[in-house]
Design a protein around this motif. Structure first.
Motif, PDB file in Angstrom:
ATOM      1  N   GLY A  11       0.839  -1.256   0.082  1.00 46.73           N
ATOM      2  CA  GLY A  11      -0.004  -0.081  -0.087  1.00 46.73           C
ATOM      3  C   GLY A  11       0.727   1.164   0.062  1.00 46.73           C
ATOM      4  O   GLY A  11       1.956   1.269   0.317  1.00 46.73           O
ATOM      5  N   VAL A  12       0.259   2.401  -0.328  1.00 45.61           N
ATOM      6  CA  VAL A  12       1.024   3.486  -0.413  1.00 45.61           C
ATOM      7  C   VAL A  12       0.845   4.047   1.086  1.00 45.61           C
ATOM      8  O   VAL A  12       0.136   3.846   1.882  1.00 45.61           O
ATOM      9  CB  VAL A  12       0.278   4.706  -1.165  1.00 45.61           C
ATOM     10  N   ILE A  13       2.263   4.655   1.822  1.00 44.78           N
ATOM     11  CA  ILE A  13       2.232   5.112   2.793  1.00 44.78           C
ATOM     12  C   ILE A  13       2.280   6.445   2.827  1.00 44.78           C
ATOM     13  O   ILE A  13       2.786   7.236   2.136  1.00 44.78           O
ATOM     14  CB  ILE A  13       3.589   4.471   3.535  1.00 44.78           C
ATOM     15  N   SER A  14       1.557   7.245   3.946  1.00 48.47           N
ATOM     16  CA  SER A  14       1.599   8.314   4.045  1.00 48.47           C
ATOM     17  C   SER A  14       2.190   8.996   5.448  1.00 48.47           C
ATOM     18  O   SER A  14       1.922   8.268   6.680  1.00 48.47           O
ATOM     19  CB  SER A  14      -0.019   9.106   4.183  1.00 48.47           C
ATOM     20  N   ALA A  15       2.816  10.228   5.100  1.00 53.19           N
ATOM     21  CA  ALA A  15       3.599  10.737   6.631  1.00 53.19           C
ATOM     22  C   ALA A  15       2.961  12.313   6.390  1.00 53.19           C
ATOM     23  O   ALA A  15       2.740  12.742   5.410  1.00 53.19           O
ATOM     24  CB  ALA A  15       4.864  10.632   6.560  1.00 53.19           C
ATOM     25  N   TYR A  16       2.725  12.830   7.693  1.00 57.61           N
ATOM     26  CA  TYR A  16       2.411  14.279   7.583  1.00 57.61           C
ATOM     27  C   TYR A  16       3.231  14.988   8.803  1.00 57.61           C
ATOM     28  O   TYR A  16       3.607  14.392   9.745  1.00 57.61           O
ATOM     29  CB  TYR A  16       1.005  14.336   7.306  1.00 57.61           C
ATOM     30  N   VAL A  17       3.130  16.126   8.531  1.00 50.68           N
ATOM     31  CA  VAL A  17       3.762  17.020   9.654  1.00 50.68           C
ATOM     32  C   VAL A  17       2.965  18.181   9.552  1.00 50.68           C
ATOM     33  O   VAL A  17       2.553  19.035   8.559  1.00 50.68           O
ATOM     34  CB  VAL A  17       5.228  17.351   9.465  1.00 50.68           C
ATOM     35  N   ASP A  18       2.674  18.882  10.735  1.00 46.24           N
ATOM     36  CA  ASP A  18       1.967  20.291  11.050  1.00 46.24           C
ATOM     37  C   ASP A  18       3.112  21.245  11.215  1.00 46.24           C
ATOM     38  O   ASP A  18       4.071  21.052  11.940  1.00 46.24           O
ATOM     39  CB  ASP A  18       0.932  20.139  12.193  1.00 46.24           C
ATOM     40  N   ILE A  19       3.045  22.275  10.305  1.00 43.30           N
ATOM     41  CA  ILE A  19       4.092  23.335  10.386  1.00 43.30           C
ATOM     42  C   ILE A  19       3.180  24.782  10.960  1.00 43.30           C
ATOM     43  O   ILE A  19       2.417  25.187  10.372  1.00 43.30           O
ATOM     44  CB  ILE A  19       4.746  23.585   9.250  1.00 43.30           C
ATOM     45  N   LEU A  20       4.035  25.397  12.054  1.00 36.91           N
ATOM     46  CA  LEU A  20       3.518  26.518  12.419  1.00 36.91           C
ATOM     47  C   LEU A  20       4.188  27.662  12.163  1.00 36.91           C
ATOM     48  O   LEU A  20       5.566  27.374  11.792  1.00 36.91           O
ATOM     49  CB  LEU A  20       2.992  26.523  13.814  1.00 36.91           C
ATOM     50  N   PHE A  21       3.950  28.984  11.965  1.00 39.30           N
ATOM     51  CA  PHE A  21       4.761  29.997  11.640  1.00 39.30           C
ATOM     52  C   PHE A  21       6.150  29.970  12.374  1.00 39.30           C
ATOM     53  O   PHE A  21       7.187  30.320  11.875  1.00 39.30           O
ATOM     54  CB  PHE A  21       3.976  31.229  11.476  1.00 39.30           C
ATOM     55  N   GLY A  22       6.035  29.758  13.748  1.00 39.19           N
ATOM     56  CA  GLY A  22       7.322  29.837  14.462  1.00 39.19           C
ATOM     57  C   GLY A  22       8.212  28.787  14.395  1.00 39.19           C
ATOM     58  O   GLY A  22       9.306  28.774  14.909  1.00 39.19           O
ATOM     59  N   ASP A  23       7.649  27.563  13.697  1.00 43.78           N
ATOM     60  CA  ASP A  23       8.669  26.553  13.359  1.00 43.78           C
ATOM     61  C   ASP A  23       9.635  26.865  12.360  1.00 43.78           C
ATOM     62  O   ASP A  23      10.723  25.933  12.101  1.00 43.78           O
ATOM     63  CB  ASP A  23       7.937  25.260  13.043  1.00 43.78           C
ATOM     64  N   THR A  24       9.668  27.792  11.803  1.00 46.44           N
ATOM     65  CA  THR A  24      10.605  28.231  10.478  1.00 46.44           C
ATOM     66  C   THR A  24      10.881  29.664  10.735  1.00 46.44           C
ATOM     67  O   THR A  24      10.410  30.307   9.884  1.00 46.44           O
ATOM     68  CB  THR A  24       9.790  27.833   9.094  1.00 46.44           C
ATOM     69  N   PRO A  25      11.465  29.976  11.612  1.00 44.70           N
ATOM     70  CA  PRO A  25      11.928  31.393  11.896  1.00 44.70           C
ATOM     71  C   PRO A  25      12.795  32.117  10.861  1.00 44.70           C
ATOM     72  O   PRO A  25      12.859  33.388  10.765  1.00 44.70           O
ATOM     73  CB  PRO A  25      12.414  31.695  13.361  1.00 44.70           C
ATOM     74  N   THR A  26      13.694  31.470  10.063  1.00 49.96           N
ATOM     75  CA  THR A  26      14.844  32.072   9.501  1.00 49.96           C
ATOM     76  C   THR A  26      14.496  31.798   7.823  1.00 49.96           C
ATOM     77  O   THR A  26      14.224  30.721   7.731  1.00 49.96           O
ATOM     78  CB  THR A  26      16.067  31.337   9.885  1.00 49.96           C
ATOM     79  N   THR A  27      14.783  33.006   7.041  1.00 52.01           N
ATOM     80  CA  THR A  27      14.475  32.797   6.093  1.00 52.01           C
ATOM     81  C   THR A  27      15.688  32.178   5.125  1.00 52.01           C
ATOM     82  O   THR A  27      16.774  32.051   5.569  1.00 52.01           O
ATOM     83  CB  THR A  27      14.356  34.133   5.131  1.00 52.01           C
ATOM     84  N   ALA A  28      15.321  31.481   3.812  1.00 52.51           N
ATOM     85  CA  ALA A  28      16.377  30.781   2.892  1.00 52.51           C
ATOM     86  C   ALA A  28      16.809  29.504   3.879  1.00 52.51           C
ATOM     87  O   ALA A  28      18.007  29.145   3.513  1.00 52.51           O
ATOM     88  CB  ALA A  28      17.258  31.511   2.662  1.00 52.51           C
ATOM     89  N   THR A  29      16.120  28.853   4.680  1.00 46.94           N
ATOM     90  CA  THR A  29      16.756  27.888   5.649  1.00 46.94           C
ATOM     91  C   THR A  29      15.865  26.458   5.177  1.00 46.94           C
ATOM     92  O   THR A  29      14.768  26.770   5.234  1.00 46.94           O
ATOM     93  CB  THR A  29      16.789  28.063   6.813  1.00 46.94           C
ATOM     94  N   ALA A  30      16.489  25.509   5.074  1.00 49.13           N
ATOM     95  CA  ALA A  30      15.838  24.113   4.789  1.00 49.13           C
ATOM     96  C   ALA A  30      15.740  23.382   6.208  1.00 49.13           C
ATOM     97  O   ALA A  30      16.520  23.322   7.037  1.00 49.13           O
ATOM     98  CB  ALA A  30      16.884  23.062   4.163  1.00 49.13           C
ATOM     99  N   TYR A  31      14.447  23.371   6.436  1.00 52.29           N
ATOM    100  CA  TYR A  31      13.984  22.591   7.843  1.00 52.29           C
ATOM    101  C   TYR A  31      13.605  21.132   7.701  1.00 52.29           C
ATOM    102  O   TYR A  31      12.614  20.914   6.821  1.00 52.29           O
ATOM    103  CB  TYR A  31      12.756  23.198   8.310  1.00 52.29           C
ATOM    104  N   ALA A  32      14.460  20.086   8.226  1.00 51.24           N
ATOM    105  CA  ALA A  32      13.940  18.673   8.141  1.00 51.24           C
ATOM    106  C   ALA A  32      12.378  18.482   8.614  1.00 51.24           C
ATOM    107  O   ALA A  32      12.027  19.046   9.792  1.00 51.24           O
ATOM    108  CB  ALA A  32      14.839  17.945   8.850  1.00 51.24           C
ATOM    109  N   ALA A  33      11.605  18.192   7.720  1.00 47.10           N
ATOM    110  CA  ALA A  33      10.080  18.003   8.133  1.00 47.10           C
ATOM    111  C   ALA A  33       9.809  16.496   8.182  1.00 47.10           C
ATOM    112  O   ALA A  33       9.174  16.121   8.998  1.00 47.10           O
ATOM    113  CB  ALA A  33       9.488  18.640   6.974  1.00 47.10           C
ATOM    114  N   ILE A  34      10.136  15.562   7.324  1.00 44.63           N
ATOM    115  CA  ILE A  34       9.622  14.213   7.273  1.00 44.63           C
ATOM    116  C   ILE A  34      10.783  13.347   6.982  1.00 44.63           C
ATOM    117  O   ILE A  34      11.717  13.377   5.977  1.00 44.63           O
ATOM    118  CB  ILE A  34       8.582  14.105   6.270  1.00 44.63           C
TER     119      ILE A  34
END
Length: 133
Positions: A11-34
């Motif tokens: 089966g196809v597996i799904s993963a998700y993450v909720d992201i709030l504005f405070g989780d990504t405070p710096t511009t041009a930055t890659a944040y590990a999500a999944i």
């Protein structure tokens, strides 16, 4: 020469993450999500902005990995509520790049509100949950 059929099914597996504005405070930055297992291939998914990012100018998310920040989604505005589908590329994760990243970029002031959900649908190479035939 004939094609050798693969009887394995998964089966196809799904993963998700909720992201709030405070989780990504710096511009041009890659944040590990999944994190995905080695050999995973993204076959779908989406980025859903529920609460638009409240900033004075622009705000975007890109979705990719360590090698390509835009592998699954190029810079997409997160300043309005919307759903944007990810674009599967056929890439399979490796031991050095098993993580799906979200890169946040903005101009103007830092956001004071914003909420989104990233969902990644994937299959794993050589995995089988059952056999057909």
């Amino acid at each position: 020469m004939a094609i050798t059929k693969n009887r394995g099914r998964q089966g196809v597996i799904s993963a998700y993450v909720d992201i709030l504005f405070g989780d990504t405070p710096t511009t041009a930055t890659a944040y590990a999500a999944i994190d995905l297992p080695v050999g995973a291939q993204v076959v779908g998914g989406d980025l859903v902005v529920d609460t638009p990012w409240a900033t004075t100018s622009t705000a975007t998310f890109s979705v990719g990995d360590a090698s390509s920040a835009t592998r699954y989604l190029g810079a997409t505005s997160i300043m309005s509520a919307a759903r944007t589908a990810l674009v599967p590329t056929g890439f399979r994760t490796t031991a050095t790049q098993p993580t799906v990243n979200v890169t946040y970029a903005f101009t103007g002031s830092a956001a004071t509100a914003g909420a989104a959900r990233l969902r990644v649908d994937y299959i794993v190479n050589k995995r089988a949950a059952f056999a057909q035939g």
